[in-house]
Design an enzyme around this catalytic site. Structure first.
Site, PDB file in Angstrom:
ATOM      1  N   ARG A 222     -30.008 -29.467  -7.291  1.00  0.00           N
ATOM      2  CA  ARG A 222     -30.067 -30.851  -7.410  1.00  0.00           C
ATOM      3  C   ARG A 222     -30.732 -31.347  -8.665  1.00  0.00           C
ATOM      4  NH1 ARG A 222     -30.216 -35.739  -3.482  1.00  0.00           N
ATOM      5  NH2 ARG A 222     -30.159 -37.307  -5.128  1.00  0.00           N
TER       6      ARG A 222
ATOM      7  N   ARG B 248     -23.800 -34.931  -5.298  1.00  0.00           N
ATOM      8  CA  ARG B 248     -25.021 -34.088  -5.315  1.00  0.00           C
ATOM      9  C   ARG B 248     -24.656 -32.926  -4.280  1.00  0.00           C
ATOM     10  NH1 ARG B 248     -27.328 -39.267  -2.739  1.00  0.00           N
ATOM     11  NH2 ARG B 248     -26.431 -39.791  -4.556  1.00  0.00           N
TER      12      ARG B 248
ATOM     13  N   ASP C 194     -28.607 -33.244  -0.648  1.00  0.00           N
ATOM     14  CA  ASP C 194     -29.493 -34.464  -0.335  1.00  0.00           C
ATOM     15  C   ASP C 194     -30.289 -34.499   1.005  1.00  0.00           C
ATOM     16  OD1 ASP C 194     -30.248 -37.022  -0.948  1.00  0.00           O
ATOM     17  OD2 ASP C 194     -28.972 -38.051   0.276  1.00  0.00           O
TER      18      ASP C 194
ATOM     19  N   ASP D 201     -33.065 -36.526   3.426  1.00  0.00           N
ATOM     20  CA  ASP D 201     -33.709 -37.719   3.719  1.00  0.00           C
ATOM     21  C   ASP D 201     -34.644 -37.521   4.830  1.00  0.00           C
ATOM     22  OD1 ASP D 201     -32.956 -39.295   1.353  1.00  0.00           O
ATOM     23  OD2 ASP D 201     -30.883 -39.505   2.546  1.00  0.00           O
TER      24      ASP D 201
END
Length: 165
Positions: A90, A99, A102, A104
């Protein structure tokens, strides 16, 4: 010496770009779950769901959620997740761009958290079916903040989407 207190984190995992070793986005998400398990105590992971891209990201996403335990507070946890993203290739770029990976922090067992670089629960969580659905699957009774569980939040979002249609 003070003993570190372990925390539970709900980690959103997404990919919409193939990886040279892990293949298509769903393979990237599977590999990311394995990487999380290597670095943290993995409690559970949802099934992988395929979703249309948000914004102008273009390609569809593969998404999942993992529940992990870590002895890290939120800021160091975010740093560790960003390092994993970099390990997968990334790079910084457009906010809604493609991407490889990811990661989160969607929620943690510490309740509400806010700093200049991080807000928990994730600010967009209540509008993201691709996050709430998997959370309701693996942690249906978890109350990230307030009175509603992930199961209730997913149900409400599903009802709201049907009314809009």
């Amino acid at each position: 010496m003070e003993e570190a207190t372990p925390h539970l984190y709900a980690i959103g995992i997404g990919s919409n770009r193939p990886h040279h070793r892990h293949g298509r986005p769903a393979g990237v998400v599977e590999a990311a779950i394995a990487a999380l398990e290597k670095h943290f105590l993995l409690f559970d992971a949802s099934s992988i769901v395929l979703n249309p891209a948000m914004g102008v990201a273009g390609r569809d996403f593969a998404n999942a959620v993992a529940i992990v335990e870590a002895e890290l507070s939120p800021e160091p946890m975010l740093v560790a997740l960003k390092a994993l993203e970099r390990d997968f290739g990334r790079r910084g770029g457009k906010r809604w761009g493609t991407r490889v990976l990811d990661l989160d922090i969607l929620a943690w067992n510490g309740g509400d958290y806010a700093s200049r670089s991080l807000v928990i629960p994730h600010p967009g969580l209540d509008q993201r079916r691709f996050a709430l659905g998997p959370l309701a699957q693996i942690a249906p009774d978890w109350r990230p903040s307030g009175n509603l569980t992930f199961r209730h939040k997913a149900f409400r979002l599903g009802r709201a989407k049907k009314v809009e249609s």
